[in-house]
Every structure is written in C-alpha cells, then in structure tokens.
Design a protein around this motif. Sequence first.
Motif, PDB file in Angstrom:
ATOM      1  N   ASP A 168       0.857  -1.186   0.000  1.00  0.00           N
ATOM      2  CA  ASP A 168       0.000   0.000   0.000  1.00  0.00           C
ATOM      3  C   ASP A 168       0.892   1.234   0.000  1.00  0.00           C
ATOM      4  O   ASP A 168       1.674   1.454   0.941  1.00  0.00           O
ATOM      5  CB  ASP A 168      -0.905   0.006   1.232  1.00  0.00           C
ATOM      6  N   VAL A 228      -4.201   0.964  -1.796  1.00  0.00           N
ATOM      7  CA  VAL A 228      -5.081  -0.092  -1.276  1.00  0.00           C
ATOM      8  C   VAL A 228      -6.231   0.527  -0.490  1.00  0.00           C
ATOM      9  O   VAL A 228      -7.395   0.186  -0.692  1.00  0.00           O
ATOM     10  CB  VAL A 228      -4.281  -1.069  -0.390  1.00  0.00           C
ATOM     11  N   GLU A 229      -5.876   1.455   0.386  1.00  0.00           N
ATOM     12  CA  GLU A 229      -6.883   2.170   1.163  1.00  0.00           C
ATOM     13  C   GLU A 229      -6.717   3.665   0.908  1.00  0.00           C
ATOM     14  O   GLU A 229      -5.634   4.206   1.118  1.00  0.00           O
ATOM     15  CB  GLU A 229      -6.737   1.878   2.656  1.00  0.00           C
TER      16      GLU A 229
END
Length: 297
Positions: A168, A228-229
């Motif tokens: 990430d 990813v987030e």
Amino acid sequence: MKIFKSHFWYNKSQRNGIFLLVTLILILQVFIFSDVFSSDEIIDTNTSEIIAFQNQIDSLKAIEIENRKPKIYPFNPNYITDYKGEQLGMSLAEIDRLLAFRKTNKFVNSKKEFQQVTKVSDSLLIKISPYFKFPDWVVKQNQPYKSSLRETKQSFNEKVKHKLSTTDINKATAADFKTINGIGVAFSERIIQYRLKLQGFSFDNQLYDVWGLEKGVADKVLTTFKIVEKPIIKKQNVNTVTFKELLKNPYIDYDLCKKIFNYRDEVAELQDISELKNIKDFPLEKYDRIVLYLLAK
C-alpha cells in the motif's frame, strides 16, 4: 560726384603706393600657402612605434567592446523568464515551451532534457549550457555511479534482503520504497514528505508530482505499490475557511486562492463545491484534486 571723388581719386604717387602694397600682400600669401601645402615630407606609418601604438588602441577597443556585452552568470534554466531567454538568444517559441513545461510542476534536470523540452539548436545549447546551474542533488544524480564493487554488491543485497512491509503506497516505509531501483534515501524521504503534505495519495498519478522524480522511476514504484486504502482527508468549508488556511491546499496557489475569495464575496455563499468551476480561469484539470480538501457545507 564730388563726394565719391574725394574718397576714390588719388594722385599718381598714391596709386603707385597702393599698388605696391597689394602686390606685397599677394606675394606674402602665395609664399605662406606654398610653404604649408608643398611639404614633401612623408610620414612612415610602418615604424615599430606607430605599429605598437596602433595595436594598443585596437586592444583597448576590443576590451571596451567585450565590457559592453551583457555578462551571463550561472543560473538555473528552470527559471528562465521571457527577458532572460531573449538575452540568451532563445526564440519566443522555445521560451514558451519551457514555460508550458514548468506550469505542469515539472523540472528539467539536465541540458539534454532542456533541449528536449525547448527544442533549442545544438549551437545555442553549446553556447548557454556551460552556465546552467542545477541543485546539488541533481548534479549528483546525473553523475556516473562510481562506488566500488563491494559497495555495489552491498547496496544490491540490501534491496534484495529487505522484505516489503506492505504494498500500500500510503503505508509503505522509506525502506520499502528503497527496494525500487532508482529510489535512494533522498527520494524515499521525499515521497513520504509529499504523502504527508497530501494527507495520503488519493490518485496513483499524484506520485508523478514528487519533485525531481523521473517518470520512469515513478512507473517502477507504481508497479509494486498501489492505493489499497484511500486516505481520510480532513476537508475545509470553502465558505468559512481563512485565506491562510486555504493556501495550505497543495493545489492552490496565491492567485487561485484570491480568485476563490473574490468569487465567494460575489455569491455570498457557495451552495455546491462544483461552483468553483464558474471561476474564471479555474484550473479544471486540477478540480478533482482540489475538492479533495474542500466542501461547500
């Protein structure tokens, strides 16, 4: 008639005297002029003294001409203005290409890249490139890698040995970024600092805005790290935010901040954040990024 006779009629002896006086004056004038203009003296201009004197005059003229030429001091080519570019001999089209490139928040980091952006001729590049002065980190980056074989192996082994803590991009550490070929200590820290400024990457292509990071290296980073987030960004109310607080938006400069405040004064209150698009000369290509940090209510 008597009056004229009294002034112009003389006796014979008087007339002879006047004639003699005029004759002597004419002879004297002929002698003077013949003495001045009939000099047969020839001046030799090829003597060593005259040649040395002439050479000295020529050297002084050359020095004066050189002093009158505008002097060029070392400069960063990224900040060439219209006036500076004209002094250097660049055309308006070449200057405009550089200015358009800089408006994308990118920098030229070598004379080769400067020529690719501006399309200047080889002859002009040879003339002005010796005066280019890039930041020290750019100079070091452009220098050939000269470490010993042991250092090279050690660096390679460090990259291989390090195990990624995450893929990430918003959680990756400096050590994670350094596993990418082309990313060292400086760039890994720079990516993290820019990420903090953004409060996290919301779009992959925001990585290309990291100062000095080449597109090819950024592409390598994005093959390993993804969003990813998405970050949770603290938004500010465009109707109540202060001028100083709005300037902290990474995509808003002083001029745009002033335009937003002027528009806010005109409409009293923005009902929807999309009204920002109504502002004259608003950078629509940055709208999606700007509104990450703003809301209307």
